[in-house]
Design an enzyme around this catalytic site. Structure first.
Site, short mmCIF file in Angstrom:
data_model
loop_
_atom_site.label_atom_id
_atom_site.label_comp_id
_atom_site.label_asym_id
_atom_site.label_seq_id
_atom_site.Cartn_x
_atom_site.Cartn_y
_atom_site.Cartn_z
N GLY A 29 0.85 -1.19 0.00
CA GLY A 29 0.00 0.00 0.00
C GLY A 29 0.88 1.24 0.00
O GLY A 29 0.53 2.29 0.54
N ALA A 31 1.72 3.43 -2.12
CA ALA A 31 1.35 4.63 -2.87
C ALA A 31 0.14 5.33 -2.28
O ALA A 31 -0.35 6.30 -2.84
CB ALA A 31 1.10 4.28 -4.34
N ARG A 103 -10.96 6.20 6.23
CA ARG A 103 -12.27 6.58 6.78
C ARG A 103 -12.74 7.90 6.21
O ARG A 103 -11.95 8.77 5.89
CB ARG A 103 -12.19 6.68 8.31
CG ARG A 103 -12.23 5.37 9.01
CD ARG A 103 -12.62 5.53 10.46
NE ARG A 103 -11.63 6.32 11.20
CZ ARG A 103 -11.92 7.01 12.30
NH1 ARG A 103 -13.15 7.05 12.74
NH2 ARG A 103 -10.97 7.66 12.94
N ASN A 116 -11.78 -3.52 3.90
CA ASN A 116 -10.40 -3.73 4.30
C ASN A 116 -10.10 -5.17 4.72
O ASN A 116 -8.97 -5.64 4.60
CB ASN A 116 -10.00 -2.77 5.41
CG ASN A 116 -9.78 -1.36 4.88
OD1 ASN A 116 -9.87 -1.12 3.68
ND2 ASN A 116 -9.51 -0.42 5.77
N ILE A 139 -1.26 -2.00 9.89
CA ILE A 139 -1.76 -0.64 10.12
C ILE A 139 -3.19 -0.52 9.63
O ILE A 139 -3.97 0.27 10.15
CB ILE A 139 -0.85 0.38 9.40
CG1 ILE A 139 0.54 0.39 10.05
CG2 ILE A 139 -1.45 1.77 9.40
CD1 ILE A 139 1.58 1.21 9.28
N ASN A 141 -6.92 -0.50 9.09
CA ASN A 141 -8.02 -0.57 10.06
C ASN A 141 -9.16 -1.44 9.56
O ASN A 141 -9.33 -1.61 8.35
CB ASN A 141 -8.54 0.85 10.33
CG ASN A 141 -7.73 1.54 11.40
OD1 ASN A 141 -7.38 0.93 12.40
ND2 ASN A 141 -7.44 2.81 11.21
N ASP A 172 -1.89 5.93 19.08
CA ASP A 172 -2.62 6.24 20.32
C ASP A 172 -1.67 6.77 21.39
O ASP A 172 -2.01 7.68 22.14
CB ASP A 172 -3.34 4.98 20.82
CG ASP A 172 -4.32 4.43 19.79
OD1 ASP A 172 -4.95 5.23 19.10
OD2 ASP A 172 -4.42 3.19 19.68
N ARG A 175 -0.63 10.34 20.29
CA ARG A 175 -1.69 11.31 20.57
C ARG A 175 -1.80 11.60 22.07
O ARG A 175 -1.89 12.76 22.48
CB ARG A 175 -3.03 10.78 20.06
CG ARG A 175 -3.21 10.89 18.56
CD ARG A 175 -4.53 10.32 18.11
NE ARG A 175 -4.78 10.58 16.70
CZ ARG A 175 -5.42 9.75 15.88
NH1 ARG A 175 -5.89 8.59 16.34
NH2 ARG A 175 -5.61 10.08 14.62
N HIS A 199 -7.38 -0.58 19.25
CA HIS A 199 -7.10 0.60 18.43
C HIS A 199 -8.38 1.14 17.79
O HIS A 199 -8.42 1.42 16.60
CB HIS A 199 -6.06 0.26 17.37
CG HIS A 199 -5.63 1.44 16.54
ND1 HIS A 199 -5.07 2.58 17.08
CD2 HIS A 199 -5.66 1.64 15.19
CE1 HIS A 199 -4.80 3.43 16.11
NE2 HIS A 199 -5.14 2.88 14.95
#
Length: 336
Positions: A29, A31, A103, A116, A139, A141, A172, A175, A199
């Site tokens: 993934g 690109a 999302r 996904n 990674i 989701n 997480d 953040r 997550h």
């Protein structure tokens, strides 16, 4: 000239000293919205000697662009077919999987599941065939479900190694550390808030008490909510144009760097990550994010959650309820 020196200083702070051994990293993934900045950060990492990019569109172009950056690693993008994917994966020490759809406003991570799940399932099959001994960093989701999907695929192929499968929950931690620094006017680089659970939403449990903080009332509720739903903040701000791609890329690069450091002999490397864990298996929860000591073989030791407050205990209870459902949802994806 000053800007060049400044960039060099930033690069040295972001990544440790030169690589001690050959390390091939593949980005599936590469690109995409996360994949491009993640690949850029991997190109800047001196521990990476070979960078391989795969995507359904644009992989060779992104690779050509990144290959001009003046670091030693080689970069190659592969064609979007089965043979290209196989070549991309062959010999990989680390496989990063940011592939998937982002999302949009109003969507939860669970809303992404149907699309996904099939993407991750097919990529996991390719990893099992071409790079069964690689460390796989998921990674895409919803991580609470996509990691169990990978586990089931690897089991069906007879190559499952729970020490080498990771759900990247580092964002997480990033953040939580940034948000508390804003509240307390501290240097965010000095903060390292432990976050456990999963997550998504209520499964994200920041343990402020373990960092010596004791927020109360609305301030505490608001902090926890912002950590749990920080992704929504970004989705809304981008107004339908994407999700948390840049911060996620940084978080993914940080975890990959930690894994590379451990693989190359550094001791005491600890990062929270979503793994096959014994901590709550008695509750029917096979995967859980907590502090994990990393080593040359991947997971070296899974650390206990430790002492937490009654407030955090309530958060953990809510987390476990949702997390169990998320994990079961991933396990039910067909491996046919």
């Amino acid at each position: 000239m000053a800007s060049r020196h400044m960039f060099g200083a930033v690069q040295r702070r972001a990544f440790s000293a030169s690589a001690k051994q050959a390390s091939k990293v593949s980005v599936l993934g590469g690109a995409g919205g996360i994949g491009q900045p993640l690949s850029l950060l991997m190109k800047l990492n001196p521990r990476v000697t070979e960078l391989a990019l795969y995507d359904i569109k644009g992989g060779p172009g992104v690779a050509a662009d990144i290959s001009h950056i003046n670091t030693k690693s080689t970069v190659k993008g592969y064609q979007p077919d089965a043979d290209g994917l196989k070549q991309c994966l062959a010999g990989s020490e680390i496989v990063l999987i940011p592939a998937g759809v982002p999302r949009k406003p109003g969507m939860t991570r669970d809303d992404l599941f149907n699309t996904n799940a099939s993407i991750v399932r097919d990529l996991a099959k390719a990893v099992a065939d071409a790079a069964p001994e690689a460390n796989v960093l998921v990674i895409a989701n919803p991580v609470n479900s996509t990691v169990p999907i990978c586990a089931e695929i690897f089991k069906s192929k007879g190559v499952y190694n729970p020490k080498r499968l990771f759900g990247v929950t580092t964002l997480d931690v990033v953040r939580a550390s940034r948000f508390i620094s804003q509240l307390k006017s501290t240097d965010p680089a000095d903060e390292n808030i432990t976050v456990v659970g999963g997550h998504s939403g209520a499964t994200i449990v920041p343990l402020l008490s373990q960092a010596g903080y004791s927020l109360e009332g609305k301030e505490l509720d608001d902090f926890v909510y912002r950590v749990q739903f920080g992704g929504d903040e970004v989705v809304k701000a981008k107004d339908g144009a994407g999700s948390a791609t840049l911060s996620m890329a940084m978080a993914g690069a940080r975890f990959a760097e930690s894994l590379l450091k451990a693989a190359q002999g550094q001791k005491g490397v600890v990062e929270p990550t979503f793994v096959d864990s014994p901590l709550y298996k008695s509750d029917g929860i096979d995967f859980f994010a907590s502090k994990v000591e990393l080593g040359p073989s991947g997971v070296e030791k899974i650390l206990e959650v430790g002492k937490i407050t009654p407030y955090e205990e309530k958060l953990l209870d809510a987390c476990k309820t949702d997390l169990k459902k998320n994990i079961e949802k991933g396990k039910l994806v067909s491996v046919g």
